[in-house]
Design an enzyme around this catalytic site. Structure first.
Site, short mmCIF file in Angstrom:
data_model
loop_
_atom_site.label_atom_id
_atom_site.label_comp_id
_atom_site.label_asym_id
_atom_site.label_seq_id
_atom_site.Cartn_x
_atom_site.Cartn_y
_atom_site.Cartn_z
N CYS A 383 0.84 -1.20 0.00
CA CYS A 383 0.00 0.00 0.00
C CYS A 383 0.87 1.25 0.00
CB CYS A 383 -1.01 -0.05 1.14
SG CYS A 383 -2.49 0.90 0.77
N HIS A 509 -3.62 -5.20 0.39
CA HIS A 509 -3.02 -5.72 1.62
C HIS A 509 -3.06 -7.25 1.63
CE1 HIS A 509 -2.81 -1.91 3.97
NE2 HIS A 509 -3.71 -1.57 3.07
N GLU A 511 -1.52 -9.20 3.47
CA GLU A 511 -1.39 -9.74 4.84
C GLU A 511 -2.74 -10.13 5.44
OE1 GLU A 511 -0.93 -6.64 3.93
OE2 GLU A 511 -1.44 -5.17 5.48
#
Ligand code: GLN
Length: 543
Positions: A383, A509, A511
Site C-alpha cells: 500500500c 493488503h 497480509e
C-alpha cells in the site's frame, strides 16, 4: 443441526489476557470436530469502527472482504479458522447507539422512552443472533471486549444475562481471568479470579467455564479452590499457561479439555475427535526451521507490534512454507530518514516497507526502497510501501526529483501518486476509503504471475491514493512493469522491476488474507526470494 448455540467469552482482572486467541482456539477446536463456527467481537467503545483510530490506541485495523474496518482480533479468527468474517462480526457501542438513534428518529419506537434496557440491549442481542441466523452457524462465539466491571461493558453483560435466561443451555459463558504468580510468596493467587467472578455475579451472570491465564501450572488444589469459590465444576476450571506461540493454544486447550467441556454444557455431541493433523504439521515445521533469515519491516509504529499484526503473522506462515524462521527487524522510518539506510538495512535478506498514513518518516521509507532497489535486496512494498516505490523510481530513475504523492505534497510538479477520482468528492473520514475486496488482473510473464500462478485474483484494499496513470508511459519505458491492473476502474494494483531479483509493490493488503491453512503467495514468494538471497550471500547457492 437446527438451533445455533452461543458462547460468550468475557474477560476479568486485566485486559490483554488474550481473549481473541482463546476464542479463536476454541473456534478452531469446534470447527475441527465438524461444527460450523463463527466468531464475533463486541467492542465497548463509541467509535463506529476502529478505522479512525490511531494504531497507538488500538493496533492494526483489520479489513474484511466486504470492506469493514474492524478489530485486529478478526484477523486471528480468520487465520485460525480459514473462514472469512464480515461486517457483522465486529460491533461497537457506537454502531449500536447509531442504529438505535436512527430508529428513534424514524419513529420506530412509537413514542416510547428509549432506554439502555431494553432498547440498547435488544439491539445488542439482535446483532448477536443475526450472525447465527443469517448464516446457519452451529456455534457463534462472541468475544466481549474490555474487562468485566468496566462501565462501558455493562450493557453487553446485561445482554448476555438476558440471552442466558432466554436460551438456557443453548448459551454459555466462558470467563477468562488471570491467576498471577507472586514470586515473593512463591504462590499462584486465586483472589483476583474470585473477585472478577463476583463482579460478573453482581451483574447476574454465572460463568460456566473459567479459563485461567497463568505463568505456572495450576495444581489440583488450586483448581478445586477456584471451582468452590466460583460455583463451577473442577473440570470447568481450565488452565491456559503462557505458550511459546499463539498457534500452540488450540492444542493446549484441547489437552485441558476446553472443547469437551463446552460441548457438554451446550449439550452438543462430542463423538468426533478434532482433526488437527494439518495444524500439527504446521507447528512442527514452524518450530523446526532449517535456517533463519533476517527481514526488515520499515514503518513508523515499530515499537508497537500490534500495529503490524497481520504482516507479522503472514511472515510466520510464509517462513513455515519455506522451512525458515523469519527474524523481523523492526526499523523506524524516521531513523532511516535521519541517519541513512545503510546503518539499519545493510546485511538483511529482505526489506518490507509497511502501509501507513501521514508524512512522518515518509522520506525514510522512500530511502529504504532506494536501498533495496540499488542493492538488489528482495523488496515488498504494501500500500503506502508500494506508493513509496513509485515515488522513489520517479525521483531516482526517471529523474523527477520533486516527485511525490499528493497526500504529502499537493503542489508537486510530478504527482505520481494521486487521490482517486471517486475519493475527491468525499469529506468524512470514517469508512470512506476504497475498502475491501476488489478483483485484479495479472499480466503473464511477470513476478506477480509466478507468485500467484493465475491471472485473476481478488485482494483487500484500504487506501485513498493510487498510481497516477498520466505517468504510465514514463514508468514502463524506464523498466517498471505494471503487472496487476483493476480493469474496471483502470487502477494499477501491482508494480515490479525487471532487472531486480524480486521487487514487488502491491496497492492492496495481502497480509489480511494469509492464514495457517493458506499462507499468502506474495509473502511465500517474497520469503523464498529472501532465502535465496541469504544463501547466495553465504555462498551456499550460486547467483
Ligand atoms: N495513505 C495511503 C493512501 O491512503 C496508503 C494507505 C495504506 O497504506 N493503507 O492511499
Amino acid at each position: 443441526m437446527s438451533k445455533t448455540k452461543y458462547i460468550f467469552v468475557t474477560g476479568g482482572v486485566t485486559s490483554s489476557l488474550g481473549k481473541g486467541i482463546i476464542s479463536a482456539s476454541l473456534g478452531k477446536l469446534l470447527q475441527a470436530r465438524g461444527f460450523a463456527v463463527t466468531i464475533q467481537k463486541l467492542d465497548p467503545y463509541i467509535n463506529i469502527d476502529p478505522g479512525t483510530l490511531n494504531p497507538y490506541e488500538h493496533g492494526e485495523c483489520y479489513v474484511t472482504e466486504d470492506g469493514a474496518e474492524t478489530d485486529l482480533d478478526l484477523g486471528h479468527y480468520e487465520r485460525f479458522s480459514n473462514v472469512s468474517t464480515s461486517q457483522d462480526n465486529n460491533i461497537t457501542t457506537g454502531r449500536i447507539y447509531q442504529s438505535v438513534i436512527d430508529k428513534e428518529r424514524r419513529g420506530d419506537y412509537l413514542g416510547s422512552t428509549v432506554q439502555v434496557i431494553p432498547h440498547i440491549t435488544d439491539e445488542i442481542k439482535y446483532r448477536i443472533k443475526l450472525l447465527g441466523n443469517r448464516n446457519n452457524y452451529d456455534v457463534v462465539i462472541t468475544e466481549i471486549g474490555g474487562t468485566v466491571g468496566d462501565i462501558e461493558s455493562l450493557p453487553y453483560i446485561e445482554a448476555v444475562r438476558q440471552m442466558r435466561w432466554e436460551m438456557g443451555n443453548d448459551c454459555i459463558v466462558v470467563h477468562l481471568t488471570l491467576v498471577p504468580y507472586l514470586s515473593a510468596a512463591q504462590e499462584l493467587k486465586t483472589k483476583p479470579t474470585q473477585h472478577s467472578v463476583k463482579t460478573l455475579l453482581e451483574q447476574g451472570v454465572q460463568p460456566d467455564i473459567i479459563v485461567c491465564r497463568t505463568e505456572k501450572h495450576l495444581n489440583d488444589n488450586l483448581k478445586k479452590k477456584i471451582a468452590l469459590f466460583c460455583n463451577v465444576n473442577k473440570s470447568s476450571v481450565i488452565e491456559s499457561i503462557d505458550a511459546e506461540t499463539i498457534y500452540d493454544v488450540p492444542l493446549l486447550m484441547k489437552q485441558e479439555g476446553l472443547d469437551t467441556e463446552v460441548l457438554k454444557k451446550l449439550e452438543l455431541p462430542a463423538d468426533n475427535e478434532p482433526v488437527l493433523d494439518k495444524w500439527k504439521e504446521f507447528l512442527q515445521r514452524y518450530k523446526n526451521p532449517s535456517m533463519e533469515i533476517n527481514v526488515a519491516l520499515v514503518g513508523k509504529y515499530v515499537e508497537l507490534k500490534d500495529a503490524y499484526k497481520s504482516i507479522i503473522e503472514a511472515f510466520i506462515h510464509a517462513g513455515t512454507v519455506n522451512d525458515c524462521r523469519v527474524n523481523l527487524k523492526m526499523v523506524h522510518s524516521q531513523d532511516v530518514e535521519d541517519h541513512g539506510a545503510e546503518k539499519y538495512l545493510s546485511g538483511l535478506d529482505g526489506i518490507l516497507v509497511a502501509p501507513g498514513f501521514g508524512s512522518r518518516g515518509i522520506e525514510g521509507k522512500i530511502e529504504a526502497v532506494r536501498y533495496a532497489r540499488e542493492n538488489k535486496i528482495p523488496f515488498l512494498g504494501i500500500c503506502l510501501g508500494m506508493q513509496c516505490a513509485v515515488i522513489e523510481f520517479a525521483r531516482n530513475v526517471l529523474g523527477y526529483q520533486k516527485a511525490h504523492s499528493t497526500e504529502f505534497n499537493n503542489k508537486t510538479p510530478f504527482p505520481v501518486i494521486d487521490m482517486m477520482e471517486e475519493q475527491k468528492k468525499i469529506s468524512g473520514l470514517g469508512g470512506t476509503m476504497r475498502l475491501g475486496a476488489y478483483p485484479c488482473s495479472i499480466r503473464k510473464e511477470s513476478k506477480a504471475f509466478e507468485t500467484y500462478r493465475k491471472t485473476e485474483i481478488s485482494e483487500r484494499h484500504r487506501h485513498r491514493y493510487e498510481f497516477n496513470n498520466k505517468f504510465i508511459d514514463d514508468f514502463t519505458q524506464a523498466g517498471m512493469v505494471l503487472s496487476g491492473i483493476n480493469k474496471k476502474d483502470d487502477l494499477v494494483e501491482i508494480i515490479e522491476l525487471k532487472d531486480h531479483p524480486w521487487f514487488l509493490g502491491v496497492q492492496f493488503h495481502p497480509e489480511y488474507k494469509s492464514r495457517v491453512a493458506e499462507p499468502h503467495p506474495v509473502f511465500v514468494s517474497f520469503i523464498k526470494a529472501a532465502k535465496t538471497f541469504a544463501l547466495q550471500k553465504s555462498g551456499q547457492v550460486k547467483k
